[in-house]
Motif scaffolding. Sequence first.
Motif, short mmCIF file in Angstrom:
data_model
loop_
_atom_site.label_atom_id
_atom_site.label_comp_id
_atom_site.label_asym_id
_atom_site.label_seq_id
_atom_site.Cartn_x
_atom_site.Cartn_y
_atom_site.Cartn_z
N LYS A 21 -16.84 13.93 8.94
CA LYS A 21 -15.98 13.12 8.06
C LYS A 21 -16.63 12.95 6.69
O LYS A 21 -15.94 12.97 5.66
N ALA A 22 -17.95 12.80 6.69
CA ALA A 22 -18.66 12.64 5.41
C ALA A 22 -18.55 13.90 4.56
O ALA A 22 -18.45 13.82 3.33
N ARG A 23 -18.55 15.06 5.19
CA ARG A 23 -18.41 16.31 4.45
C ARG A 23 -17.03 16.39 3.79
O ARG A 23 -16.89 16.81 2.64
N VAL A 24 -16.01 16.00 4.54
CA VAL A 24 -14.65 15.98 3.98
C VAL A 24 -14.59 15.03 2.80
O VAL A 24 -14.08 15.37 1.72
N ARG A 25 -15.13 13.83 2.98
CA ARG A 25 -15.08 12.84 1.90
C ARG A 25 -15.83 13.33 0.66
O ARG A 25 -15.37 13.14 -0.47
N ARG A 26 -16.97 13.96 0.87
CA ARG A 26 -17.80 14.40 -0.26
C ARG A 26 -17.03 15.40 -1.13
O ARG A 26 -16.96 15.26 -2.35
N VAL A 27 -16.43 16.41 -0.50
CA VAL A 27 -15.70 17.43 -1.26
C VAL A 27 -14.38 16.89 -1.81
O VAL A 27 -14.06 17.08 -2.98
N ARG A 34 -13.34 13.77 -2.39
CA ARG A 34 -13.46 12.75 -3.42
C ARG A 34 -13.77 13.39 -4.79
O ARG A 34 -13.19 13.02 -5.81
N HIS A 35 -14.68 14.34 -4.79
CA HIS A 35 -15.02 15.01 -6.05
C HIS A 35 -13.80 15.70 -6.65
O HIS A 35 -13.56 15.62 -7.87
N CYS A 55 -11.81 15.07 -10.14
CA CYS A 55 -11.72 16.17 -11.12
C CYS A 55 -10.71 17.19 -10.60
O CYS A 55 -11.10 18.21 -10.01
N PRO A 56 -9.43 16.92 -10.75
CA PRO A 56 -8.39 17.74 -10.11
C PRO A 56 -8.42 19.20 -10.57
O PRO A 56 -8.42 19.48 -11.77
N THR A 104 -10.47 27.23 -6.68
CA THR A 104 -11.51 26.23 -6.95
C THR A 104 -11.80 25.42 -5.70
O THR A 104 -12.96 25.12 -5.39
N ILE A 105 -10.77 25.10 -4.96
CA ILE A 105 -10.93 24.34 -3.71
C ILE A 105 -11.60 25.22 -2.66
O ILE A 105 -12.51 24.77 -1.95
N ARG A 106 -11.15 26.45 -2.58
CA ARG A 106 -11.75 27.36 -1.60
C ARG A 106 -13.26 27.51 -1.87
O ARG A 106 -14.07 27.52 -0.94
N ALA A 107 -13.64 27.62 -3.13
CA ALA A 107 -15.05 27.78 -3.48
C ALA A 107 -15.85 26.53 -3.14
O ALA A 107 -16.95 26.61 -2.58
N ALA A 108 -15.30 25.36 -3.47
CA ALA A 108 -16.02 24.10 -3.19
C ALA A 108 -16.18 23.90 -1.69
O ALA A 108 -17.25 23.48 -1.23
#
Length: 335
Positions: free
Chosen positions: A304-310, A312-313, A317-318, A324-328
Amino acid sequence: MENVPPELQQGLRSMGLLAPDTFARGQPLAGGVSSDIWHIALPDGREACIKRALPKLKVAADWRAPIVRNRYEARWLARAAEAAPGSVPMLLGQDEASGTLAMEWLPPDRHPVWKARLHDGIADAAFAGDVGRRMARIHAYAAERPELASDFPTDSLFHAIRLEPYLIATARVHQDLAPKLVALAARTAATKLTMVHGDVSPKNILVGPEGPIFLDAECAWWGDPAFDLAFCLNHLLLKCLWTPRAAIGFLQCFEVLATAYLASVAWEAPATLEARAASLLPGLLLARVDGKSPVEYLTEESDKARVRRVARHLVKCPPDRLRTIRAAWGEEVGA
């Protein structure tokens, strides 16, 4: 098989599928949170799938929705069958009084659920591309027929079962992100372009002999097709944590599905739609751990923390491109 509940029997009679002096037998099916779903056998030997919408969904949160949503699911099924033949089960009938809907029965041995295949680590990029193309075909068909908008007066329903439990509920948990999440909900609500399924998820897609088959359009709405694209892609990200060994394959499915879908967009500029999907997706990602409908398979706080980390960022910064999402996410999960 066992006796089908009386309210479902009545629904079948109202649809003309069951004579007054006969009874159907069936077996309840698992998996849904918004409806009671049964595999039934009619006295004449026919099989069907019947579902009855529930006023309170089977989740921990107090999540309620009108049972009239089956009316709009039936309308979505009928139009999707015209747009992309073979992409939905055949609609057999719908009874508004009991909130029941009947469809053809598709045997599981020939129509496995895509979610189960993903859980097994089967990352079929060609199938994902077919999902994207068929979704776009349905969107394109309705976008060319704006008169269909009057068949889906479901703004309040879509708010109740999608925007509020996902984006607004998550905004209450992440108050620093609330303005951005609320703005995403408002933009989505205001974008009126085509007939939207609202729950394009691997659990609602069968791997049929001739390609993907879409189920459970209870959230049907006239609105933003970017919602369907983002909602489906979101699940391919989350599955990387469910079946980590297949993460690279799932991200390839993400890329192929998005590319196939966007290549079929003609009702607006594909880049414009992609930008809406890309900015919405992180909010939906965060919602699947902190909204009213968290995914059941993310139980470890570390995941859950991994999901929140990515997420939230990316909400802060939409992005305007899905890559961009795939890379992050690929950097987060090592894929």
